[in-house]
Design an enzyme around this catalytic site. Structure first.
Site, short mmCIF file in Angstrom:
data_model
loop_
_atom_site.label_atom_id
_atom_site.label_comp_id
_atom_site.label_asym_id
_atom_site.label_seq_id
_atom_site.Cartn_x
_atom_site.Cartn_y
_atom_site.Cartn_z
N MET A 131 0.84 -1.17 0.00
CA MET A 131 0.00 0.00 0.00
C MET A 131 0.89 1.24 0.00
O MET A 131 1.65 1.43 0.94
CB MET A 131 -0.83 0.05 1.28
N GLN B 13 7.57 -5.03 1.87
CA GLN B 13 7.49 -3.70 2.46
C GLN B 13 6.12 -3.08 2.16
O GLN B 13 5.27 -3.72 1.58
CB GLN B 13 8.59 -2.82 1.87
N ARG B 14 5.92 -1.83 2.60
CA ARG B 14 4.72 -1.03 2.28
C ARG B 14 3.42 -1.63 2.81
O ARG B 14 2.47 -1.82 2.09
CB ARG B 14 4.60 -0.80 0.77
N MET B 15 3.39 -1.83 4.11
CA MET B 15 2.20 -2.38 4.74
C MET B 15 1.68 -1.44 5.84
O MET B 15 1.45 -1.92 6.95
CB MET B 15 2.52 -3.77 5.31
N PRO B 16 1.50 -0.18 5.63
CA PRO B 16 1.62 0.64 4.41
C PRO B 16 2.93 1.43 4.36
O PRO B 16 3.71 1.44 5.30
CB PRO B 16 0.45 1.61 4.58
#
Length: 148
Positions: free
Chosen positions: A1, A30-33
Protein backbone atom coordinates in the site's frame (compact mmCIF):
# COMPACT_ATOMS: atom_id res chain seq x y z
CA UNK A 1 0.00 0.00 0.00
CA UNK A 2 1.51 3.28 -1.07
CA UNK A 3 -0.44 6.16 0.49
CA UNK A 4 0.44 9.61 -0.78
CA UNK A 5 1.25 10.91 -4.25
CA UNK A 6 4.87 11.96 -3.68
CA UNK A 7 7.06 13.61 -1.07
CA UNK A 8 6.71 16.88 -2.99
CA UNK A 9 2.88 16.82 -3.13
CA UNK A 10 2.07 18.62 0.10
CA UNK A 11 -1.72 18.55 -0.40
CA UNK A 12 -1.54 15.02 1.02
CA UNK A 13 -0.96 16.54 4.46
CA UNK A 14 -4.80 16.58 4.65
CA UNK A 15 -5.00 12.81 4.19
CA UNK A 16 -6.36 10.68 7.04
CA UNK A 17 -6.24 6.91 6.56
CA UNK A 18 -7.06 3.93 8.76
CA UNK A 19 -5.44 0.56 8.01
CA UNK A 20 -7.22 -2.07 10.12
CA UNK A 21 -7.88 -5.81 10.49
CA UNK A 22 -5.40 -7.06 7.87
CA UNK A 23 -3.13 -10.06 7.93
CA UNK A 24 0.19 -9.29 6.29
CA UNK A 25 2.00 -12.59 5.78
CA UNK A 26 4.64 -14.48 3.90
CA UNK A 27 5.95 -13.13 0.62
CA UNK A 28 5.54 -9.46 1.50
CA UNK A 29 8.57 -7.21 1.46
CA UNK A 30 7.49 -3.70 2.46
CA UNK A 31 4.72 -1.03 2.28
CA UNK A 32 2.20 -2.38 4.74
CA UNK A 33 1.62 0.64 4.41
CA UNK A 34 4.15 3.17 3.08
CA UNK A 35 2.93 6.65 4.11
CA UNK A 36 3.64 10.17 2.87
CA UNK A 37 2.43 13.28 4.69
CA UNK A 38 -0.92 12.97 6.47
CA UNK A 39 -2.20 10.96 9.41
CA UNK A 40 -2.24 7.15 9.44
CA UNK A 41 -3.95 5.03 12.06
CA UNK A 42 -2.57 1.50 11.77
CA UNK A 43 -4.70 -0.59 14.10
CA UNK A 44 -5.24 -4.28 14.92
CA UNK A 45 -3.28 -5.75 12.01
CA UNK A 46 -1.37 -9.02 12.13
CA UNK A 47 2.14 -8.85 10.66
CA UNK A 48 3.70 -12.31 10.45
CA UNK A 49 6.34 -11.75 7.80
CA UNK A 50 8.21 -8.99 5.98
CA UNK A 51 11.57 -8.76 4.27
CA UNK A 52 12.56 -5.09 4.47
CA UNK A 53 10.10 -3.36 6.81
CA UNK A 54 6.41 -3.39 7.64
CA UNK A 55 5.46 0.31 8.00
CA UNK A 56 7.36 2.99 6.14
CA UNK A 57 7.07 6.72 5.70
CA UNK A 58 8.54 9.96 4.46
CA UNK A 59 7.57 13.63 4.25
CA UNK A 60 6.70 13.92 7.96
CA UNK A 61 3.76 11.54 8.37
CA UNK A 62 1.99 10.93 11.65
CA UNK A 63 1.77 7.19 12.19
CA UNK A 64 -0.28 5.93 15.11
CA UNK A 65 0.34 2.18 15.48
CA UNK A 66 -2.03 0.58 17.98
CA UNK A 67 -2.86 -2.99 18.95
CA UNK A 68 -0.94 -4.64 16.12
CA UNK A 69 1.02 -7.88 16.34
CA UNK A 70 4.47 -7.78 14.74
CA UNK A 71 6.03 -11.24 14.55
CA UNK A 72 9.41 -10.77 12.88
CA UNK A 73 10.71 -13.45 10.53
CA UNK A 74 13.57 -15.60 11.79
CA UNK A 75 16.11 -14.04 9.42
CA UNK A 76 18.16 -11.60 11.53
CA UNK A 77 18.17 -8.78 8.96
CA UNK A 78 14.34 -8.68 8.69
CA UNK A 79 13.46 -7.37 12.16
CA UNK A 80 12.80 -3.69 11.40
CA UNK A 81 9.09 -2.84 11.71
CA UNK A 82 9.49 0.83 10.73
CA UNK A 83 11.42 2.46 7.91
CA UNK A 84 11.85 6.21 8.28
CA UNK A 85 12.76 7.16 4.72
CA UNK A 86 15.29 10.01 4.46
CA UNK A 87 14.93 11.06 8.13
CA UNK A 88 13.28 10.36 11.45
CA UNK A 89 10.95 13.34 11.07
CA UNK A 90 7.25 12.99 11.62
CA UNK A 91 5.36 11.56 14.56
CA UNK A 92 5.56 7.78 14.90
CA UNK A 93 4.34 5.87 17.92
CA UNK A 94 3.51 2.35 18.98
CA UNK A 95 0.89 1.84 21.70
CA UNK A 96 -0.23 -1.58 22.83
CA UNK A 97 1.53 -3.34 19.98
CA UNK A 98 2.83 -6.88 20.50
CA UNK A 99 6.39 -6.95 19.18
CA UNK A 100 7.84 -10.46 18.92
CA UNK A 101 10.89 -12.43 17.78
CA UNK A 102 13.31 -9.50 17.88
CA UNK A 103 11.15 -7.07 15.91
CA UNK A 104 11.72 -3.39 16.68
CA UNK A 105 9.63 -0.24 16.18
CA UNK A 106 11.46 3.09 15.97
CA UNK A 107 9.30 5.87 17.42
CA UNK A 108 9.92 9.56 16.73
CA UNK A 109 8.50 13.03 17.14
CA UNK A 110 5.70 14.01 19.49
CA UNK A 111 5.07 11.81 22.48
CA UNK A 112 1.83 13.42 23.69
CA UNK A 113 -1.48 11.85 22.79
CA UNK A 114 -3.00 15.07 21.38
CA UNK A 115 -0.83 14.68 18.27
CA UNK A 116 -2.50 11.36 17.57
CA UNK A 117 -6.05 11.90 18.84
CA UNK A 118 -7.24 14.29 16.11
CA UNK A 119 -8.04 11.57 13.62
CA UNK A 120 -8.12 8.28 15.49
CA UNK A 121 -10.97 6.55 13.79
CA UNK A 122 -11.51 3.72 16.23
CA UNK A 123 -10.40 2.31 19.55
CA UNK A 124 -7.78 -0.39 19.31
CA UNK A 125 -8.55 -3.85 20.61
CA UNK A 126 -5.84 -5.64 22.61
CA UNK A 127 -3.00 -6.96 20.44
CA UNK A 128 -3.38 -10.35 22.14
CA UNK A 129 -6.59 -11.01 20.16
CA UNK A 130 -5.37 -9.81 16.75
CA UNK A 131 -5.05 -13.40 15.50
CA UNK A 132 -8.76 -14.02 16.03
CA UNK A 133 -9.76 -10.59 14.68
CA UNK A 134 -7.88 -11.17 11.41
CA UNK A 135 -8.54 -14.92 11.07
CA UNK A 136 -10.89 -14.48 8.11
CA UNK A 137 -9.01 -11.66 6.41
CA UNK A 138 -7.52 -12.29 3.00
CA UNK A 139 -8.28 -12.27 -0.68
CA UNK A 140 -11.95 -12.14 -1.61
CA UNK A 141 -13.14 -15.20 -3.50
CA UNK A 142 -15.69 -13.51 -5.76
CA UNK A 143 -16.87 -14.91 -9.05
CA UNK A 144 -17.97 -12.90 -12.01
CA UNK A 145 -21.63 -12.02 -11.69
CA UNK A 146 -21.88 -12.73 -7.96
CA UNK A 147 -22.00 -10.23 -5.16
CA UNK A 148 -19.37 -10.26 -2.45
Amino acid sequence: MLLGHSDAYTEDVKMQVTVAFNHFGEGLVQRMPRCRHGYFHVVNNDYTHWEMYAIGGSANPTINSQGNRFLAPDYRFHKEVTKHQDSTEGNWRSVGDLILNGAFFTASGAKESSSYAKASSMAARPSSIVGSITASSGVLTCRKGSSC
